[in-house]
Design a protein around this motif. Structure first.
Motif, PDB file in Angstrom:
ATOM      1  N   GLU A  20       0.800  -1.269   0.068  1.00 24.15           N
ATOM      2  CA  GLU A  20      -0.006  -0.008   0.071  1.00 24.15           C
ATOM      3  C   GLU A  20       0.725   1.110  -0.050  1.00 24.15           C
ATOM      4  O   GLU A  20       0.725   2.225  -0.806  1.00 24.15           O
ATOM      5  CB  GLU A  20      -1.004   0.051   1.216  1.00 24.15           C
ATOM      6  N   GLN A  21       1.862   1.214   0.881  1.00 24.10           N
ATOM      7  CA  GLN A  21       2.938   2.540   0.938  1.00 24.10           C
ATOM      8  C   GLN A  21       3.645   2.532  -0.319  1.00 24.10           C
ATOM      9  O   GLN A  21       3.749   3.636  -0.722  1.00 24.10           O
ATOM     10  CB  GLN A  21       3.753   2.228   2.246  1.00 24.10           C
ATOM     11  N   ALA A  22       3.860   1.550  -1.021  1.00 24.73           N
ATOM     12  CA  ALA A  22       4.677   1.572  -2.203  1.00 24.73           C
ATOM     13  C   ALA A  22       3.593   2.302  -3.247  1.00 24.73           C
ATOM     14  O   ALA A  22       4.070   2.450  -4.492  1.00 24.73           O
ATOM     15  CB  ALA A  22       5.292   0.238  -2.596  1.00 24.73           C
ATOM     16  N   GLY A  23       2.294   2.101  -3.124  1.00 24.56           N
ATOM     17  CA  GLY A  23       1.180   2.617  -3.983  1.00 24.56           C
ATOM     18  C   GLY A  23       1.034   1.534  -5.389  1.00 24.56           C
ATOM     19  O   GLY A  23       0.519   1.594  -6.430  1.00 24.56           O
ATOM     20  N   ALA A  24       1.257   0.307  -4.593  1.00 23.64           N
ATOM     21  CA  ALA A  24       1.266  -0.846  -5.735  1.00 23.64           C
ATOM     22  C   ALA A  24      -0.015  -1.553  -5.720  1.00 23.64           C
ATOM     23  O   ALA A  24      -0.599  -2.182  -6.445  1.00 23.64           O
ATOM     24  CB  ALA A  24       2.427  -1.879  -5.615  1.00 23.64           C
ATOM     25  N   MET A  25      -0.760  -1.501  -4.372  1.00 21.34           N
ATOM     26  CA  MET A  25      -1.844  -2.185  -3.966  1.00 21.34           C
ATOM     27  C   MET A  25      -3.159  -1.839  -4.860  1.00 21.34           C
ATOM     28  O   MET A  25      -3.390  -0.732  -4.803  1.00 21.34           O
ATOM     29  CB  MET A  25      -2.117  -1.993  -2.764  1.00 21.34           C
ATOM     30  N   LEU A  26      -3.968  -2.904  -5.439  1.00 21.65           N
ATOM     31  CA  LEU A  26      -4.825  -2.344  -6.345  1.00 21.65           C
ATOM     32  C   LEU A  26      -6.304  -3.229  -5.782  1.00 21.65           C
ATOM     33  O   LEU A  26      -7.403  -2.752  -5.585  1.00 21.65           O
ATOM     34  CB  LEU A  26      -4.766  -2.922  -7.739  1.00 21.65           C
ATOM     35  N   GLY A  27      -5.862  -4.031  -4.976  1.00 18.29           N
ATOM     36  CA  GLY A  27      -6.627  -5.210  -4.192  1.00 18.29           C
ATOM     37  C   GLY A  27      -6.180  -6.337  -3.837  1.00 18.29           C
ATOM     38  O   GLY A  27      -5.002  -6.687  -4.168  1.00 18.29           O
ATOM     39  N   GLY A  28      -7.069  -6.768  -2.937  1.00 22.42           N
ATOM     40  CA  GLY A  28      -6.244  -8.361  -2.346  1.00 22.42           C
ATOM     41  C   GLY A  28      -7.741  -9.069  -1.484  1.00 22.42           C
ATOM     42  O   GLY A  28      -8.066  -8.126  -0.623  1.00 22.42           O
ATOM     43  N   GLU A  29      -7.744 -10.204  -1.393  1.00 26.55           N
ATOM     44  CA  GLU A  29      -8.465 -10.815  -0.355  1.00 26.55           C
ATOM     45  C   GLU A  29      -7.978 -12.178  -0.110  1.00 26.55           C
ATOM     46  O   GLU A  29      -7.330 -12.722  -0.899  1.00 26.55           O
ATOM     47  CB  GLU A  29      -9.914 -10.713  -0.951  1.00 26.55           C
ATOM     48  N   ALA A  30      -8.277 -12.459   1.041  1.00 27.71           N
ATOM     49  CA  ALA A  30      -8.183 -13.835   1.520  1.00 27.71           C
ATOM     50  C   ALA A  30      -9.430 -14.666   1.139  1.00 27.71           C
ATOM     51  O   ALA A  30     -10.329 -14.137   1.014  1.00 27.71           O
ATOM     52  CB  ALA A  30      -8.002 -14.119   2.867  1.00 27.71           C
ATOM     53  N   LEU A  31      -9.302 -15.880   0.491  1.00 24.59           N
ATOM     54  CA  LEU A  31     -10.623 -16.677   0.276  1.00 24.59           C
ATOM     55  C   LEU A  31     -10.881 -17.876   1.210  1.00 24.59           C
ATOM     56  O   LEU A  31     -10.231 -18.260   2.188  1.00 24.59           O
ATOM     57  CB  LEU A  31     -10.197 -17.363  -1.156  1.00 24.59           C
ATOM     58  N   GLU A  32     -12.235 -18.068   1.407  1.00 21.44           N
ATOM     59  CA  GLU A  32     -12.551 -19.061   1.939  1.00 21.44           C
ATOM     60  C   GLU A  32     -12.171 -20.480   1.525  1.00 21.44           C
ATOM     61  O   GLU A  32     -11.590 -20.631   0.521  1.00 21.44           O
ATOM     62  CB  GLU A  32     -14.056 -19.205   2.440  1.00 21.44           C
ATOM     63  N   ALA A  33     -12.248 -21.679   2.333  1.00 20.09           N
ATOM     64  CA  ALA A  33     -11.921 -23.070   1.816  1.00 20.09           C
ATOM     65  C   ALA A  33     -12.441 -23.518   0.872  1.00 20.09           C
ATOM     66  O   ALA A  33     -13.594 -23.001   0.333  1.00 20.09           O
ATOM     67  CB  ALA A  33     -11.628 -23.888   2.941  1.00 20.09           C
ATOM     68  N   THR A  34     -11.901 -24.236   0.013  1.00 19.22           N
ATOM     69  CA  THR A  34     -12.277 -24.976  -1.361  1.00 19.22           C
ATOM     70  C   THR A  34     -13.560 -25.526  -0.958  1.00 19.22           C
ATOM     71  O   THR A  34     -14.278 -26.035  -1.879  1.00 19.22           O
ATOM     72  CB  THR A  34     -11.294 -25.667  -1.984  1.00 19.22           C
ATOM     73  N   THR A  35     -13.755 -25.892   0.151  1.00 18.46           N
ATOM     74  CA  THR A  35     -14.991 -26.847   0.517  1.00 18.46           C
ATOM     75  C   THR A  35     -16.549 -25.605   0.401  1.00 18.46           C
ATOM     76  O   THR A  35     -17.459 -26.412   0.140  1.00 18.46           O
ATOM     77  CB  THR A  35     -15.109 -27.350   1.980  1.00 18.46           C
ATOM     78  N   THR A  36     -15.987 -24.615   0.249  1.00 16.31           N
ATOM     79  CA  THR A  36     -17.150 -23.705   0.077  1.00 16.31           C
ATOM     80  C   THR A  36     -17.153 -23.378  -1.308  1.00 16.31           C
ATOM     81  O   THR A  36     -18.158 -22.426  -1.831  1.00 16.31           O
ATOM     82  CB  THR A  36     -17.091 -22.219   0.940  1.00 16.31           C
ATOM     83  N   ALA A  37     -16.547 -23.833  -2.273  1.00 12.21           N
ATOM     84  CA  ALA A  37     -16.358 -23.545  -3.609  1.00 12.21           C
ATOM     85  C   ALA A  37     -17.625 -24.183  -4.328  1.00 12.21           C
ATOM     86  O   ALA A  37     -17.924 -25.182  -4.154  1.00 12.21           O
ATOM     87  CB  ALA A  37     -15.011 -23.796  -4.087  1.00 12.21           C
ATOM     88  N   THR A  38     -17.866 -23.352  -5.530  1.00  8.15           N
ATOM     89  CA  THR A  38     -19.003 -23.654  -6.397  1.00  8.15           C
ATOM     90  C   THR A  38     -18.552 -23.571  -7.995  1.00  8.15           C
ATOM     91  O   THR A  38     -17.751 -22.508  -8.096  1.00  8.15           O
ATOM     92  CB  THR A  38     -20.327 -23.227  -6.184  1.00  8.15           C
ATOM     93  N   THR A  39     -18.589 -24.492  -8.604  1.00 10.94           N
ATOM     94  CA  THR A  39     -17.899 -24.438 -10.079  1.00 10.94           C
ATOM     95  C   THR A  39     -18.915 -24.450 -10.894  1.00 10.94           C
ATOM     96  O   THR A  39     -20.085 -25.188 -11.022  1.00 10.94           O
ATOM     97  CB  THR A  39     -16.887 -25.563 -10.340  1.00 10.94           C
ATOM     98  N   VAL A  40     -19.108 -23.438 -11.781  1.00 14.25           N
ATOM     99  CA  VAL A  40     -20.213 -23.348 -12.878  1.00 14.25           C
ATOM    100  C   VAL A  40     -19.619 -23.401 -14.470  1.00 14.25           C
ATOM    101  O   VAL A  40     -18.729 -22.924 -14.805  1.00 14.25           O
ATOM    102  CB  VAL A  40     -20.835 -22.079 -12.977  1.00 14.25           C
TER     103      VAL A  40
END
Lengths: 117, 415
Positions: A37-57
C-alpha cells in the motif's frame, strides 16, 4: 503493469486458525499489505474461504452445470490474491517472494491483459 | 566504395555478423517487442541489399540501418489494430529517426547488448528456452540452426521461440541489466547459458560431427562481449579462462581424423601455448578480484592439467583439493563423479569407490560419465569384468559414433 499474484497452498499446510502462529502469520500478512500500500502498488487483494465452500459453474449448450467444489481437485488450492501495479515482472517477483504463504505454498504471477479499446 | 555485388555481399554479411545483435538490442529497447524489432531489422537489411549497390555503402552504415529499421517499425505499428494507442511510441520513433538523419556517426550508437543478454536469460523462462533465445537473438542463429543444436524439428523450435518472445513482452520481463542486489544470481544464470552453448559444441551429437566450432565460437563471443560490457566480474573471467583452456587442447583432441583423443592420450606438444597463456592471464585477472566461484575453480582444474608435461606428471592431489572446493559451490553428482575419478588417479582408489557408492543412481540413470567413472575405478581395483560391464552400459548411452569407438577400444584393452 498490473499483475495478479495468486496464493496457492495445501489447505492443511501452514498455520491454522487457533494455532499460536496463526496470529503471527496474520501480522506478517498485514506487514506485507502495508508495504504494497505504501509503495502505491496495491490495487486489491483478499483472502478466500476454503475450497469446501467453492462452487463451479460450467455452461454447455446453454445449460448451466453446477458442481460442488473447486474446478480442479488438487492438493494446492487458491487461498487468496493480491492485485498489484508493478514496474515490471522483476518487481512482481520480489513482492511475490515476500508473501508469507510463499514459504510453504506458492504464488503464481499472471499479468493482467490489456484489452484493445 | 566498390559496388561489385560480391564485395557488397561480403560487407553486408560482415555488418550482419558484427552489428546485428547491437542494432537488434537497441531496437528492442525502443519498441519493447522482440518480434517487431526483428522484422524491422530484417527489412532494413533487405533494403540495404537492394539500395546500396547503386548508392554505395554509406559512411555510417549502422545509423542508416537503424534509421531504416525505425521506419519499418513505425509501419509495423501503424498496421496493428490498436495503433492509435501506439501513437506516443510512433512519435518517439519518428524523433529517433530524425536524429539519425543528421550528422550522426556510428560512434554515437550505444551498445545495449547487455540488456538483451539478461532478458534472454531471465529466470521466468526455462533454461532451454534461455539457451535457444540467446542463440537466436544475440548470436543470430535461425530457428532452423537452433533446432539443429537441440535435435528438434524446426517448426517446434520456431514455435517455442515465438512463445518465449511473446512471454517476455506480455509478462513484462524487464529489458535491463539487473541492479547490484540481483546481479550475482542473474549473472550466474547468463554464464550457465553460455557454458551450455559451449558444451553443445564441445560434446556435439554425432549428426553434427564430434565438435561444432560454431557453438564454441559463439560461446567465446558471448563471454567476451559480457567481459567487455561488464568488466571486472571474477566469474566471467573464470569462464573465459575455462573455455580458453579447453580450446587450447582442440588441436590435440582432434589430431586423429575420425576419433577424439582423450586428455590422457593427447600429444601435449600440440596444445596451443598461446591460448594457454591467454587463459592463465584471464585466470590471474579473475583471482585478483578475490571473489571465488565455480567457474574459476573449474578453470583452475583445467589449468593444473595444462601445467603437466604428461598425464602421469599431473598434480592429482591438487585436482582432488579443487574438486572438494568446487563441491562447496556445486554439490552435484557430476562434480562428485569427477572428484572420484581424480581421487582414483591420486592413488586413493578405495576413497574414490566409496564416493561413487554415495551417488543415488535412480537420480541419474542415463548419465554416461557415471558409468565411465565406475569402469575406470573398477579397472584400478583389478576388476576387469566389472569394468567391461560398466563400459558396455556407457556404450549403450553414447550418442556419438566416435565416442563409442573410444569406449570399444577401452573394452578391447581389458579383454
Amino acid at each position: 503493469m498490473q499483475y495478479l499474484l495468486m496464493i496457492y497452498s495445501a489447505e492443511d499446510a501452514g498455520p491454522q486458525p487457533g494455532d499460536d502462529d496463526f496470529m503471527q502469520m496474520l501480522g506478517e500478512y498485514q506487514k506485507f499489505t502495508d508495504e504494497v500500500e505504501q509503495a502505491g502498488a496495491m490495487l486489491g487483494g483478499e483472502a478466500l474461504e476454503a475450497t469446501t465452500t467453492a462452487t463451479t459453474v460450467r455452461v454447455r449448450n446453454g445449460q448451466s452445470h453446477i458442481t460442488d467444489g473447486p474446478f480442479a481437485e488438487t492438493k494446492e488450492a487458491l487461498g487468496g490474491y493480491y492485485l498489484l501495479d508493478c514496474k515490471d515482472l522483476d518487481e512482481a517477483i520480489r513482492y511475490a517472494a515476500k508473501i508469507p504463504s510463499a514459504a510453504y505454498g506458492c504464488v503464481e504471477i499472471r499479468p493482467i491483459m490489456v484489452l484493445p479499446s | 566504395m566498390s559496388n561489385q555485388p560480391d564485395s557488397l555481399r561480403d560487407q553486408l554479411n560482415q555488418l550482419m555478423r558484427h552489428e546485428r545483435a547491437q542494432l537488434l538490442a537497441i531496437l528492442i529497447q525502443k519498441v519493447n517487442d522482440f518480434e517487431l524489432a526483428e522484422d524491422a531489422l530484417q527489412e532494413a537489411f533487405v533494403k540495404a541489399w537492394s539500395h546500396w549497390p547503386d548508392a554505395a555503402i554509406p559512411d555510417n552504415p549502422k545509423s542508416w540501418l537503424l534509421k531504416t529499421a525505425y521506419h519499418h517499425a513505425i509501419d509495423g505499428l501503424r498496421r496493428q489494430s490498436n495503433f492509435h494507442r501506439k501513437q506516443p511510441l510512433i512519435s518517439q520513433l519518428q524523433e529517433l529517426q530524425h536524429e539519425l538523419s543528421g550528422a550522426h556517426t556510428d560512434h554515437d550508437i550505444a551498445d545495449e547488448r547487455l540488456r538483451l543478454i539478461f532478458s534472454c536469460c531471465h529466470p521466468a523462462l526455462d533454461e532451454t528456452t534461455q539457451v535457444a533465445l540467446t542463440l537466436n537473438t544475440v548470436c543470430g542463429f535461425t530457428a532452423e540452426q537452433v533446432a539443429a543444436s537441440f535435435m528438434l524439428k524446426t517448426t517446434t523450435q520456431a514455435q517455442r521461440l515465438v512463445r518465449a518472445k511473446r512471454k517476455i513482452k506480455l509478462s513484462g520481463i524487464p529489458y535491463q541489466v539487473p541492479d547490484s542486489a540481483q546481479l550475482p544470481t542473474r549473472l550466474n544464470q547468463v554464464l550457465s547459458v553460455i557454458y551450455l552453448i559451449y558444451n553443445a559444441g564441445y560434446y556435439a551429437h554425432e549428426q553434427l560431427g564430434l565438435i561444432n566450432p560454431v557453438h564454441t565460437d559463439e560461446a567465446m563471443y558471448l563471454a567476451n562481449t559480457l567481459n567487455q560490457l561488464l568488466p571486472d566480474q571474477a566469474e566471467v573471467l573464470g569462464l573465459l579462462a575455462l573455455m580458453q583452456f579447453h580450446q587450447s587442447r582442440m588441436p590435440a583432441r582432434h589430431a586423429h581424423p575420425d576419433r577424439f583423443i582423450s586428455l590422457e592420450h593427447q600429444d601435449r606438444d600440440l596444445w596451443d601455448q598461446g591460448l594457454i597463456a591467454a587463459a592463465n592471464s584471464r585466470f590471474q585477472q579473475a583471482m585478483a578480484l578475490k571473489n571465488l566461484g565455480p567457474y574459476q575453480i573449474q578453470a583452475a582444474i583445467s589449468g593444473v592439467h595444462s601445467l603437466a608435461h604428461s598425464w602421469s606428471d599431473t598434480d592429482w592431489t591438487q585436482i582432488v583439493a579443487l574438486y572438494e572446493k568446487l563441491w562447496q559451490y556445486q554439490p552435484t553428482d557430476p562434480v562428485r563423479i569427477n572428484h572420484a575419478v581424480a581421487l582414483s588417479y591420486a592413488g586413493d582408489v578405495e576413497a574414490a569407490w566409496h564416493l561413487l557408492q554415495a551417488i543415488d543412481t535412480q537420480q541419474l540413470p542415463d548419465y554416461l560419465p557415471y558409468f565411465l567413472a565406475h569402469a575406470q575405478i573398477a579397472k584400478l581395483r583389478a576388476e576387469p569384468d566389472q569394468a567391461i560391464s560398466y563400459l558396455s552400459q556407457a556404450m549403450a548411452l553414447s550418442k556419438n559414433q566416435q565416442e563409442r569407438t573410444h569406449i570399444q577400444q577401452q573394452m578391447d584393452r581389458l579383454r
